[in-house]
Design a protein around this motif. Structure first.
Motif, PDB file in Angstrom:
ATOM      1  N   LEU A  32       1.041  -1.709  -0.018  1.00 43.41           N
ATOM      2  CA  LEU A  32      -0.016   0.077  -0.590  1.00 43.41           C
ATOM      3  C   LEU A  32       0.616   1.421  -0.062  1.00 43.41           C
ATOM      4  O   LEU A  32       0.579   2.294  -0.405  1.00 43.41           O
ATOM      5  CB  LEU A  32      -1.000   0.030   0.833  1.00 43.41           C
ATOM      6  CG  LEU A  32      -1.896   1.460   1.378  1.00 43.41           C
ATOM      7  CD1 LEU A  32      -2.340   1.524   0.233  1.00 43.41           C
ATOM      8  CD2 LEU A  32      -2.345   1.572   3.064  1.00 43.41           C
ATOM      9  N   ASP A  33       1.722   1.247   0.638  1.00 45.66           N
ATOM     10  CA  ASP A  33       2.592   2.098   0.424  1.00 45.66           C
ATOM     11  C   ASP A  33       3.532   2.568  -0.125  1.00 45.66           C
ATOM     12  O   ASP A  33       3.432   3.590  -0.846  1.00 45.66           O
ATOM     13  CB  ASP A  33       3.802   2.383   2.243  1.00 45.66           C
ATOM     14  CG  ASP A  33       3.083   2.126   3.773  1.00 45.66           C
ATOM     15  OD1 ASP A  33       1.864   2.873   3.030  1.00 45.66           O
ATOM     16  OD2 ASP A  33       3.428   2.198   4.426  1.00 45.66           O
ATOM     17  N   ALA A  34       4.119   1.570  -1.426  1.00 48.17           N
ATOM     18  CA  ALA A  34       4.928   1.572  -2.366  1.00 48.17           C
ATOM     19  C   ALA A  34       3.787   2.571  -3.777  1.00 48.17           C
ATOM     20  O   ALA A  34       3.829   3.131  -4.121  1.00 48.17           O
ATOM     21  CB  ALA A  34       5.188   0.478  -3.006  1.00 48.17           C
ATOM     22  N   GLU A  78       2.743   6.117  -3.127  1.00 49.80           N
ATOM     23  CA  GLU A  78       4.497   6.728  -3.077  1.00 49.80           C
ATOM     24  C   GLU A  78       4.393   6.877  -4.802  1.00 49.80           C
ATOM     25  O   GLU A  78       4.092   7.697  -5.220  1.00 49.80           O
ATOM     26  CB  GLU A  78       5.148   6.110  -2.572  1.00 49.80           C
ATOM     27  CG  GLU A  78       6.992   7.495  -2.662  1.00 49.80           C
ATOM     28  CD  GLU A  78       7.812   6.229  -2.185  1.00 49.80           C
ATOM     29  OE1 GLU A  78       9.041   6.456  -2.690  1.00 49.80           O
ATOM     30  OE2 GLU A  78       7.769   5.392  -0.706  1.00 49.80           O
ATOM     31  N   HIS A  79       3.768   5.526  -5.552  1.00 58.74           N
ATOM     32  CA  HIS A  79       4.626   5.509  -7.182  1.00 58.74           C
ATOM     33  C   HIS A  79       2.977   6.179  -8.008  1.00 58.74           C
ATOM     34  O   HIS A  79       3.217   7.208  -8.645  1.00 58.74           O
ATOM     35  CB  HIS A  79       3.670   4.261  -8.000  1.00 58.74           C
ATOM     36  CG  HIS A  79       3.287   4.628  -8.932  1.00 58.74           C
ATOM     37  ND1 HIS A  79       4.628   3.990  -9.677  1.00 58.74           N
ATOM     38  CD2 HIS A  79       2.766   3.719  -9.325  1.00 58.74           C
ATOM     39  CE1 HIS A  79       5.030   4.068 -10.705  1.00 58.74           C
ATOM     40  NE2 HIS A  79       3.229   4.170 -11.184  1.00 58.74           N
ATOM     41  N   LEU A  80       1.890   6.117  -6.940  1.00 58.92           N
ATOM     42  CA  LEU A  80       0.600   7.130  -7.783  1.00 58.92           C
ATOM     43  C   LEU A  80       0.620   8.700  -6.928  1.00 58.92           C
ATOM     44  O   LEU A  80      -0.331   9.398  -7.628  1.00 58.92           O
ATOM     45  CB  LEU A  80      -0.006   6.554  -7.120  1.00 58.92           C
ATOM     46  CG  LEU A  80      -0.447   5.172  -7.899  1.00 58.92           C
ATOM     47  CD1 LEU A  80      -2.171   4.379  -7.356  1.00 58.92           C
ATOM     48  CD2 LEU A  80      -0.565   4.745  -9.420  1.00 58.92           C
ATOM     49  N   ASN A  81       1.500   8.993  -5.874  1.00 65.93           N
ATOM     50  CA  ASN A  81       1.347  10.294  -5.502  1.00 65.93           C
ATOM     51  C   ASN A  81       0.414  10.681  -4.855  1.00 65.93           C
ATOM     52  O   ASN A  81      -0.139  11.839  -4.590  1.00 65.93           O
ATOM     53  CB  ASN A  81       2.277  11.272  -6.324  1.00 65.93           C
ATOM     54  CG  ASN A  81       3.693  11.487  -6.254  1.00 65.93           C
ATOM     55  OD1 ASN A  81       3.793  10.714  -6.066  1.00 65.93           O
ATOM     56  ND2 ASN A  81       4.004  12.067  -7.756  1.00 65.93           N
ATOM     57  N   GLU A  82      -0.330   9.757  -4.087  1.00 69.69           N
ATOM     58  CA  GLU A  82      -1.374   9.957  -4.328  1.00 69.69           C
ATOM     59  C   GLU A  82      -1.509   9.479  -2.221  1.00 69.69           C
ATOM     60  O   GLU A  82      -0.912   8.336  -1.813  1.00 69.69           O
ATOM     61  CB  GLU A  82      -2.301   9.401  -4.111  1.00 69.69           C
ATOM     62  CG  GLU A  82      -3.013   9.880  -6.004  1.00 69.69           C
ATOM     63  CD  GLU A  82      -3.874  10.853  -5.642  1.00 69.69           C
ATOM     64  OE1 GLU A  82      -4.821  11.206  -4.723  1.00 69.69           O
ATOM     65  OE2 GLU A  82      -3.655  11.455  -6.671  1.00 69.69           O
ATOM     66  N   PRO A  83      -2.765  10.145  -0.685  1.00 67.19           N
ATOM     67  CA  PRO A  83      -2.468   8.889  -0.172  1.00 67.19           C
ATOM     68  C   PRO A  83      -2.811   7.783   0.467  1.00 67.19           C
ATOM     69  O   PRO A  83      -3.837   7.467  -0.469  1.00 67.19           O
ATOM     70  CB  PRO A  83      -3.607  10.493   0.920  1.00 67.19           C
ATOM     71  CG  PRO A  83      -4.062  11.825  -0.221  1.00 67.19           C
ATOM     72  CD  PRO A  83      -3.484  10.885  -1.388  1.00 67.19           C
ATOM     73  N   ARG A  84      -2.878   7.064   1.107  1.00 64.92           N
ATOM     74  CA  ARG A  84      -2.936   6.023   1.522  1.00 64.92           C
ATOM     75  C   ARG A  84      -5.296   5.938   1.223  1.00 64.92           C
ATOM     76  O   ARG A  84      -4.899   4.560   0.610  1.00 64.92           O
ATOM     77  CB  ARG A  84      -2.459   5.420   2.553  1.00 64.92           C
ATOM     78  CG  ARG A  84      -1.072   5.171   2.441  1.00 64.92           C
ATOM     79  CD  ARG A  84      -0.711   4.249   3.403  1.00 64.92           C
ATOM     80  NE  ARG A  84      -1.072   4.848   4.578  1.00 64.92           N
ATOM     81  CZ  ARG A  84       0.198   5.365   5.445  1.00 64.92           C
ATOM     82  NH1 ARG A  84       0.997   5.132   5.598  1.00 64.92           N
ATOM     83  NH2 ARG A  84      -0.002   6.768   6.971  1.00 64.92           N
ATOM     84  N   GLU A  88      -6.885   7.998  -0.281  1.00 66.27           N
ATOM     85  CA  GLU A  88      -7.354   7.161  -1.718  1.00 66.27           C
ATOM     86  C   GLU A  88      -6.809   6.270  -2.306  1.00 66.27           C
ATOM     87  O   GLU A  88      -7.798   5.694  -3.351  1.00 66.27           O
ATOM     88  CB  GLU A  88      -6.343   8.862  -2.028  1.00 66.27           C
ATOM     89  CG  GLU A  88      -7.271   9.958  -1.816  1.00 66.27           C
ATOM     90  CD  GLU A  88      -8.746  10.614  -2.293  1.00 66.27           C
ATOM     91  OE1 GLU A  88      -9.107  10.009  -3.369  1.00 66.27           O
ATOM     92  OE2 GLU A  88      -9.753  10.715  -0.947  1.00 66.27           O
ATOM     93  N   VAL A  89      -5.790   5.531  -2.325  1.00 62.61           N
ATOM     94  CA  VAL A  89      -5.663   4.795  -2.937  1.00 62.61           C
ATOM     95  C   VAL A  89      -6.105   3.173  -2.092  1.00 62.61           C
ATOM     96  O   VAL A  89      -7.061   2.053  -3.687  1.00 62.61           O
ATOM     97  CB  VAL A  89      -3.641   3.680  -2.797  1.00 62.61           C
ATOM     98  CG1 VAL A  89      -3.379   2.795  -3.528  1.00 62.61           C
ATOM     99  CG2 VAL A  89      -3.498   4.639  -3.587  1.00 62.61           C
ATOM    100  N   ILE A  90      -6.764   3.595  -1.368  1.00 65.87           N
ATOM    101  CA  ILE A  90      -7.313   2.559  -0.778  1.00 65.87           C
ATOM    102  C   ILE A  90      -9.085   2.442  -1.544  1.00 65.87           C
ATOM    103  O   ILE A  90      -9.658   1.499  -2.061  1.00 65.87           O
ATOM    104  CB  ILE A  90      -8.113   2.633   0.538  1.00 65.87           C
ATOM    105  CG1 ILE A  90      -6.354   1.605   0.845  1.00 65.87           C
ATOM    106  CG2 ILE A  90      -9.082   1.599   0.985  1.00 65.87           C
ATOM    107  CD1 ILE A  90      -5.958   1.419   2.674  1.00 65.87           C
ATOM    108  N   SER A  91      -9.466   4.366  -1.660  1.00 62.19           N
ATOM    109  CA  SER A  91     -11.302   4.046  -2.130  1.00 62.19           C
ATOM    110  C   SER A  91     -10.755   3.936  -3.390  1.00 62.19           C
ATOM    111  O   SER A  91     -12.124   3.621  -3.756  1.00 62.19           O
ATOM    112  CB  SER A  91     -11.147   5.879  -2.003  1.00 62.19           C
ATOM    113  OG  SER A  91     -11.229   6.489  -0.904  1.00 62.19           O
ATOM    114  N   THR A  92      -9.859   4.039  -4.132  1.00 59.40           N
ATOM    115  CA  THR A  92      -9.707   3.989  -5.356  1.00 59.40           C
ATOM    116  C   THR A  92      -9.882   2.443  -5.849  1.00 59.40           C
ATOM    117  O   THR A  92     -10.515   2.030  -6.891  1.00 59.40           O
ATOM    118  CB  THR A  92      -8.720   4.658  -6.251  1.00 59.40           C
ATOM    119  OG1 THR A  92      -8.752   6.063  -5.996  1.00 59.40           O
ATOM    120  CG2 THR A  92      -8.792   4.504  -7.857  1.00 59.40           C
TER     121      THR A  92
END
Length: 152
Positions: free
Chosen positions: A123-125, A128-134, A136-140
């Motif tokens: 999740l951290d990777a 960092e790759h997408l330059n988004e908060p964690r 937001e990554v989970i939501s997406t």
């Protein structure tokens, strides 16, 4: 009366992700971090220490404020972050609680998750790759999975 039932179609959720993440092995990352920290410590110890001579007068310089370091002069009526000061100041705790209350009233839900170490590193990777908060990554990822399963 017939009701439309949604039947999930089994498939991989992440087929069309266009990014390739390297295989994450936490033991390799920990070992690499330990080696770099040890090398940095050795380099620090190898540097000679320059002690000031007693004959030189110690000159103390005033500490620079955050605004001075950023190149911004003092602006009367504005906070350090550049926001106008309120006549009745609100603490950061109250402001955060009010913002959280508004999001909950708008339908957001607060979740607390405990993730496995490998999942947390992945999740951290991704974040960092997408330059988004964690979050937001989970939501997406959840929205993407739901759209595939429910075929909106």
């Amino acid at each position: 009366m017939s009701t439309n039932k949604i039947t999930p179609i089994p498939q991989s959720l992440f087929d069309d992700l266009d990014l390739e993440l390297p295989a994450l092995d936490p033991s390799e990352q920990v070992a690499a971090h330990a080696e770099s920290a040890q090398a940095a410590a050795e380099a620090l110890l190898a540097q000679p220490v320059n002690k000031p001579k007693k004959t030189q007068a110690q000159k103390s310089q005033p500490a620079l404020s955050a605004a001075a370091l950023a190149g911004q002069a003092f602006l009367p009526g504005l906070s350090r972050r550049g926001r106008p000061r309120l006549k009745t100041p609100i603490s950061a705790v109250e402001r955060t609680a009010e913002h959280r209350r508004k999001r909950l009233e708008a339908g957001a839900k607060r979740l607390e998750m405990i993730l496995d170490r490998d999942v947390s590193i992945a999740l951290d990777a991704l974040a960092e790759h997408l330059n988004e908060p964690r979050s937001e990554v989970i939501s997406t990822l959840i929205l993407k999975a739901a759209s595939r399963v429910l075929k909106r």
